[in-house]
Write an enzyme that holds these catalytic residues in place. Structure first.
Site, PDB file in Angstrom:
ATOM      1  N   HIS A  65       0.860  -1.185   0.000  1.00  0.00           N
ATOM      2  CA  HIS A  65       0.000   0.000   0.000  1.00  0.00           C
ATOM      3  C   HIS A  65       0.895   1.233   0.000  1.00  0.00           C
ATOM      4  O   HIS A  65       1.568   1.510   0.993  1.00  0.00           O
ATOM      5  CB  HIS A  65      -0.911  -0.004   1.230  1.00  0.00           C
ATOM      6  CG  HIS A  65      -1.877  -1.159   1.254  1.00  0.00           C
ATOM      7  ND1 HIS A  65      -3.079  -1.129   0.585  1.00  0.00           N
ATOM      8  CD2 HIS A  65      -1.798  -2.380   1.823  1.00  0.00           C
ATOM      9  CE1 HIS A  65      -3.715  -2.291   0.765  1.00  0.00           C
ATOM     10  NE2 HIS A  65      -2.953  -3.067   1.515  1.00  0.00           N
ATOM     11  N   LEU A  66       0.905   1.953  -1.122  1.00  0.00           N
ATOM     12  CA  LEU A  66       1.741   3.151  -1.227  1.00  0.00           C
ATOM     13  C   LEU A  66       0.965   4.425  -0.858  1.00  0.00           C
ATOM     14  O   LEU A  66       1.561   5.489  -0.727  1.00  0.00           O
ATOM     15  CB  LEU A  66       2.328   3.278  -2.636  1.00  0.00           C
ATOM     16  CG  LEU A  66       3.340   2.191  -3.018  1.00  0.00           C
ATOM     17  CD1 LEU A  66       3.809   2.372  -4.465  1.00  0.00           C
ATOM     18  CD2 LEU A  66       4.540   2.194  -2.076  1.00  0.00           C
ATOM     19  N   ARG A  67      -0.368   4.315  -0.738  1.00  0.00           N
ATOM     20  CA  ARG A  67      -1.251   5.369  -0.190  1.00  0.00           C
ATOM     21  C   ARG A  67      -1.421   6.598  -1.086  1.00  0.00           C
ATOM     22  O   ARG A  67      -2.229   7.462  -0.759  1.00  0.00           O
ATOM     23  CB  ARG A  67      -0.759   5.845   1.188  1.00  0.00           C
ATOM     24  CG  ARG A  67      -0.681   4.753   2.244  1.00  0.00           C
ATOM     25  CD  ARG A  67      -2.035   4.152   2.545  1.00  0.00           C
ATOM     26  NE  ARG A  67      -1.982   3.294   3.727  1.00  0.00           N
ATOM     27  CZ  ARG A  67      -2.708   2.185   3.865  1.00  0.00           C
ATOM     28  NH1 ARG A  67      -3.531   1.803   2.898  1.00  0.00           N
ATOM     29  NH2 ARG A  67      -2.616   1.472   4.963  1.00  0.00           N
ATOM     30  N   HIS A 184      -9.006 -10.506  -1.155  1.00  0.00           N
ATOM     31  CA  HIS A 184      -8.898 -10.290   0.289  1.00  0.00           C
ATOM     32  C   HIS A 184     -10.065 -11.076   0.902  1.00  0.00           C
ATOM     33  O   HIS A 184     -11.213 -10.632   0.853  1.00  0.00           O
ATOM     34  CB  HIS A 184      -8.992  -8.787   0.580  1.00  0.00           C
ATOM     35  CG  HIS A 184      -9.132  -8.429   2.025  1.00  0.00           C
ATOM     36  ND1 HIS A 184      -8.164  -7.741   2.711  1.00  0.00           N
ATOM     37  CD2 HIS A 184     -10.130  -8.653   2.912  1.00  0.00           C
ATOM     38  CE1 HIS A 184      -8.570  -7.565   3.967  1.00  0.00           C
ATOM     39  NE2 HIS A 184      -9.761  -8.103   4.112  1.00  0.00           N
ATOM     40  N   HIS A 237      -2.725 -12.716   1.635  1.00  0.00           N
ATOM     41  CA  HIS A 237      -2.448 -12.866   3.076  1.00  0.00           C
ATOM     42  C   HIS A 237      -3.276 -13.915   3.809  1.00  0.00           C
ATOM     43  O   HIS A 237      -4.003 -13.587   4.751  1.00  0.00           O
ATOM     44  CB  HIS A 237      -2.583 -11.519   3.800  1.00  0.00           C
ATOM     45  CG  HIS A 237      -3.792 -10.679   3.453  1.00  0.00           C
ATOM     46  ND1 HIS A 237      -5.077 -11.160   3.498  1.00  0.00           N
ATOM     47  CD2 HIS A 237      -3.890  -9.380   3.052  1.00  0.00           C
ATOM     48  CE1 HIS A 237      -5.906 -10.192   3.160  1.00  0.00           C
ATOM     49  NE2 HIS A 237      -5.199  -9.105   2.875  1.00  0.00           N
ATOM     50  N   ASP A 310       2.082  -6.820   2.521  1.00  0.00           N
ATOM     51  CA  ASP A 310       0.893  -6.066   2.955  1.00  0.00           C
ATOM     52  C   ASP A 310       1.333  -4.829   3.746  1.00  0.00           C
ATOM     53  O   ASP A 310       0.700  -4.443   4.739  1.00  0.00           O
ATOM     54  CB  ASP A 310      -0.075  -6.935   3.770  1.00  0.00           C
ATOM     55  CG  ASP A 310      -1.453  -6.281   3.917  1.00  0.00           C
ATOM     56  OD1 ASP A 310      -1.684  -5.233   3.273  1.00  0.00           O
ATOM     57  OD2 ASP A 310      -2.282  -6.812   4.672  1.00  0.00           O
ATOM     58  N   HIS A 314       0.411   3.880   8.253  1.00  0.00           N
ATOM     59  CA  HIS A 314      -0.641   4.746   8.789  1.00  0.00           C
ATOM     60  C   HIS A 314       0.026   5.881   9.565  1.00  0.00           C
ATOM     61  O   HIS A 314       1.022   5.662  10.260  1.00  0.00           O
ATOM     62  CB  HIS A 314      -1.556   3.985   9.750  1.00  0.00           C
ATOM     63  CG  HIS A 314      -2.448   2.999   9.082  1.00  0.00           C
ATOM     64  ND1 HIS A 314      -3.488   3.372   8.259  1.00  0.00           N
ATOM     65  CD2 HIS A 314      -2.461   1.641   9.090  1.00  0.00           C
ATOM     66  CE1 HIS A 314      -4.115   2.284   7.804  1.00  0.00           C
ATOM     67  NE2 HIS A 314      -3.496   1.227   8.288  1.00  0.00           N
TER      68      HIS A 314
HETATM   69 ZN   LIG Z   1      -6.007  -7.226   2.552  1.00  0.00          ZN
END
Ligand SMILES: [Zn+2]
Length: 445
Positions: A65-67, A184, A237, A310, A314
């Site tokens: 997740h690079l956001r 997911h 995951h 993953d 944050h």
């Molecule tokens: Zn996930």
């Protein structure tokens, strides 16, 4: 090819942990592999003493997740990919749950371009399966596949594609361009309000539980759907013993399914929730010691194909609060290789060649970037590599990492191994353990 590629000579290095050799990197490729101490270092060659260090193909993360766009206070493409390079990665797949969601050709091309401009690793955007991750209408999968970003992995990660009709249509649709749906697996009704793994610990400390069956039921359904339509499924995951058993059964049946496990699910258990520290709040939740044992077994025997981070940065305010209010997720790019070394290599369960398989070759193949990544270490192959000192020891300091966020669950822990250098097509992105600013390489591919 970029114009500032240096020639490097790695002296005494052990490719995949094997016998020591000298490896010459020149013009973006592995130019020579010779007996140790024999390769000639002509003028202009940068010699690196790599005695007792392990050479791996550059690592590939299928789940980052690079956001950006939208949550640049947590991470940007620049900071996230710098962290990736520091962790030995040369390619990452950027998840689609950004703001706006990466559900159109325009957004995936934007993320792809930001990756190119940053220059740390190859960024391969993941496309959303449904519009806005809403779970109601299929996104423009074909347009994303045909865009400059050449999307091959599609996922609503963070949310489950729980409607079986929609999941079936997505699996059918991606066959046209050799894509894969990365699910997911989380049954939403069974996890409403869930805060941690449902079990002894959740009962004792009074946090709402998240049953293993909520993950396993979706995986069981999806492998059957993939079989029914003859498509390719990837399970994100997975975290429970039951999930490993379902994937093992599906593979024995010939179903085209691949699966990933995160470093934290290989190493940590739900016992950590007892301190109510939201650093350990993650989706799927940390499970029991028996589940950790099962995912280690599954990774070692090939049931689980890859380790994916993953990486979920944050900002402090979203994690430094009471458990129930905190965001799910932990960072992982800069600790992944060390955690895999500790859990799998130092315990004798896997070799370094196995590590190259689960952290490079397999994720590259699943993401269909295996022409450039996850290659063998052989003359003529791209000099896209990670150099690791397995004897190094470090205490994890969240504040000293390259990621813009500090929510590592390994803070204060002692981990083995250190990435000393990373090479992307012959250009060093990390040297002596430190990132090398990729100035002048903008758009150089
Ligand atoms: Zn996930």
């Amino acid at each position: 090819m970029t114009d500032n590629v240096t020639t490097y000579l790695l002296r005494g290095v052990r490719p995949l942990g094997g016998d020591a050799v000298d490896v010459l990197l020149s013009d973006g490729v592995i130019a020579a592999i010779e007996a140790p101490g024999t390769a000639r270092a002509d003028g202009g060659v940068v010699v690196i003493d790599a005695t007792d260090q392990v050479l791996l193909p550059g690592l590939v993360d299928l789940h980052t997740h690079l956001r950006e766009p939208g949550r640049e206070d947590a991470e940007t493409v620049e900071s996230g990919t710098r962290a990736a390079a520091a962790g030995g990665f040369t390619a990452v797949h950027a998840m689609a749950n950004t703001t706006p969601v990466a559900d159109t050709a325009g957004v995936v091309e934007q993320v792809w371009r930001l990756g190119q401009d940053a220059g740390w690793v190859d960024v391969h955007p993941v496309g959303a399966v449904t519009v806005g991750l809403g779970g109601e209408h299929l996104a423009e999968l074909g347009a994303m596949a045909e865009s400059k970003a050449r999307v091959r992995v599609f996922s609503d990660d963070g949310k489950c594609v729980h409607d079986p009709v929609l999941m079936r249509r997505a699996l059918e649709y991606v066959k046209a361009f050799d894509g894969v749906v990365a699910q997911h697996a989380q049954e939403p009704r069974l996890t409403q309000g869930s805060q941690m793994h449902e079990g002894v610990v959740s009962a004792e400390i009074g946090l709402a539980g998240w049953p293993a069956v909520a993950e396993e039921a979706i995986i069981a359904r999806d492998v059957l759907l993939a079989e029914h339509v003859g498509s390719r499924l990837h399970v994100c995951h997975l975290s429970t013993r039951g999930s490993v058993e379902i994937v093992r059964w599906a593979k024995s049946r010939g179903i085209d399914v691949t699966a990933e496990v995160t470093p934290h699910h290989l190493a940590l258990t739900d016992e950590l929730a007892r301190g109510y520290d939201p650093t350990f709040k993650v989706n799927p939740p940390l499970r029991t010691a028996d589940d950790v044992e099962a995912v280690r077994e599954g990774l070692a025997d090939g049931t689980i194909d890859i380790v994916a981070t993953d990486h979920a940065p944050h900002p402090v305010e979203d994690k430094d609060c009471e458990w129930a209010a905190a965001a799910f997720g932990m960072t992982g790019l800069e600790t992944a290789l060390s955690v895999v070394q500790q859990a799998m290599v130092d315990t004798g369960r896997m070799t370094w060649a196995d590590v190259a398989r689960v952290l490079s070759a397999n994720p590259a193949r699943i993401g269909r970037i295996d022409a450039e990544h996850g290659r063998p270490i052989a003359v003529g192959e791209p000099a896209t590599l990670a150099l690791v000192d397995p004897a190094a020891i470090r205490v994890v300091d969240g504040g000293a990492q390259q990621t813009a966020s500090v929510n590592t669950p390994f803070r204060g822990r002692t981990l083995p191994g250190r990435v000393t250098a990373t090479f992307l097509r012959g250009r060093a992105t990390v040297l002596d353990g430190s990132p090398v600013e990729p100035a002048g390489t903008r758009g150089g591919r």
